[in-house]
Design an enzyme around this catalytic site. Structure first.
Site, PDB file in Angstrom:
ATOM      1  N   HIS A 101      29.711  16.492 -12.374  1.00 39.18           N
ATOM      2  CA  HIS A 101      30.894  15.521 -12.048  1.00 39.18           C
ATOM      3  C   HIS A 101      32.175  16.458 -11.540  1.00 39.18           C
ATOM      4  O   HIS A 101      32.391  17.601 -12.317  1.00 39.18           O
ATOM      5  CB  HIS A 101      31.030  14.641 -13.382  1.00 39.18           C
ATOM      6  CG  HIS A 101      32.207  13.621 -12.821  1.00 39.18           C
ATOM      7  ND1 HIS A 101      33.504  13.716 -12.850  1.00 39.18           N
ATOM      8  CD2 HIS A 101      32.093  12.410 -12.559  1.00 39.18           C
ATOM      9  CE1 HIS A 101      34.239  12.899 -12.341  1.00 39.18           C
ATOM     10  NE2 HIS A 101      33.033  11.661 -12.255  1.00 39.18           N
ATOM     11  N   GLU A 173      29.703  11.358  -4.880  1.00 45.28           N
ATOM     12  CA  GLU A 173      31.260  11.048  -5.338  1.00 45.28           C
ATOM     13  C   GLU A 173      32.167  11.894  -4.655  1.00 45.28           C
ATOM     14  O   GLU A 173      32.364  12.963  -5.306  1.00 45.28           O
ATOM     15  CB  GLU A 173      31.224  10.847  -6.733  1.00 45.28           C
ATOM     16  CG  GLU A 173      30.297  10.138  -7.628  1.00 45.28           C
ATOM     17  CD  GLU A 173      30.634  10.053  -8.864  1.00 45.28           C
ATOM     18  OE1 GLU A 173      30.791   8.588  -9.125  1.00 45.28           O
ATOM     19  OE2 GLU A 173      30.911  10.720 -10.020  1.00 45.28           O
ATOM     20  N   GLY A 179      38.983   8.420  -9.522  1.00 45.16           N
ATOM     21  CA  GLY A 179      39.776   8.106 -10.719  1.00 45.16           C
ATOM     22  C   GLY A 179      41.355   7.331 -10.005  1.00 45.16           C
ATOM     23  O   GLY A 179      41.360   7.009  -9.060  1.00 45.16           O
ATOM     24  N   SER A 217      36.070   5.128  -7.426  1.00 42.95           N
ATOM     25  CA  SER A 217      36.927   3.933  -7.456  1.00 42.95           C
ATOM     26  C   SER A 217      35.942   2.710  -7.075  1.00 42.95           C
ATOM     27  O   SER A 217      36.541   2.036  -6.118  1.00 42.95           O
ATOM     28  CB  SER A 217      38.200   4.080  -6.171  1.00 42.95           C
ATOM     29  OG  SER A 217      38.890   5.198  -6.968  1.00 42.95           O
TER      30      SER A 217
END
Ligand code: PGA
Length: 280
Positions: A101, A173, A179, A217
């Protein structure tokens, strides 16, 4: 019986939720499944923190919701203070493990090499990797997105040697979209990244059961556009699914949107392999 491909929709809780909160989320999600408030063409997954993995697995056992870990150490040396192994998270109920991630890469220095070790260790442990890839804002500004994604996917798969995973999920991502400081992307901005990831998977794991997800998001306002505007097999969500109400709202929005797009054909092998694995 549904005729659509299973569409992955899941959330990483990141560093949130006490045991009590995790258990309450799992109970509420189980009730929603039992009340048939989850569209049947969706494949839900939840990635709790390591501390609540077992309780969430226990509460959701048999519900069809897939449980995963947000991380695990590749070993093989077990003298690594503070880490948990692939076998340990599997024992606690994970069938997925998230690897690479953006927050781990940027805040904790996780490198492409470490990611590759984890992917190989996950496959050896019988876990399905949920590999995360994505470019930073600076890399995008320099026109490096495709190169970065190509390198990240290729390196991540580079230590599998002869072992072909039963299945592999990759979440694209972009770091700049993730975030509370992130900027939600529109499909046109990220469609190319999805295509690059798919091409790399086809090149390095031809014929393997793979799924490409989008994350960063994702929320109630953009989920439908992302589903209809992108060639994706799922959405990976953080904040917007940290409540069961949020997850269910997204689930219904995705299901509605799936009906409005040129549906990807179901892969019967993938569907049955996933179901078999979850029924273990
Ligand atoms: P976000 O997180 O939805 O809160 O941006 C996404 C992710 O980190 O996968």
């Amino acid at each position: 019986m549904t005729t659509t491909a299973p569409f992955w929709l899941g959330t990483s809780w990141k560093m949130t939720k006490t045991l009590g909160e995790a258990g309450a989320y799992a109970d509420a999600l189980r009730s929603a499944v039992e009340a048939e408030d989850v569209p049947p063409d969706l494949r839900l997954f939840v990635l709790p923190a390591a501390t609540s993995l077992a309780v969430v697995h226990d509460r959701l056992a048999g519900s069809g919701v897939t449980i995963g870990s947000q991380n695990a150490h590749p070993g093989p040396d077990l003298a690594v203070t503070g880490e948990v192994s692939m076998d340990m998270v599997r024992d606690a109920g994970a069938s997925l493990v998230e690897i690479g991630h953006a927050e781990r890469r940027t805040l904790l220095g996780e490198t492409d090499d470490m990611v590759a070790d984890k992917v190989a260790a996950a496959v050896s442990a019988g876990l399905t990797p949920l590999l995360c890839v994505g470019e930073t804002a600076a890399e995008r500004a320099h026109g490096e997105t495709a190169d970065v994604l190509t390198r990240q996917v290729r390196t991540a798969l580079g230590r599998l040697e002869a072992a072909v995973p039963d299945e592999l999920l990759v979440a694209y991502e972009p770091h700049w979209a993730i975030g509370s400081n992130g900027r939600a992307a529109v499909p046109e901005e990220v469609a190319e990244g999805i295509a690059v990831v798919r091409d790399e998977l086809d090149r390095h794991l031809p014929g393997a059961r793979t799924a490409v997800l989008y994350g960063g998001s994702v929320n109630a306002g953009n989920a439908a556009d992302l589903v209809t505007g992108l060639d994706v097999d799922g959405l990976f969500v953080g904040r917007a699914a940290w409540t069961v109400a949020g997850l269910l709202d997204l689930a219904h929005r995705c299901a509605d949107a799936l009906r409005n797009r040129g549906l990807r054909q179901p892969n019967p092998d993938l569907v049955s392999a996933i179901v078999r694995k979850d029924q273990r």
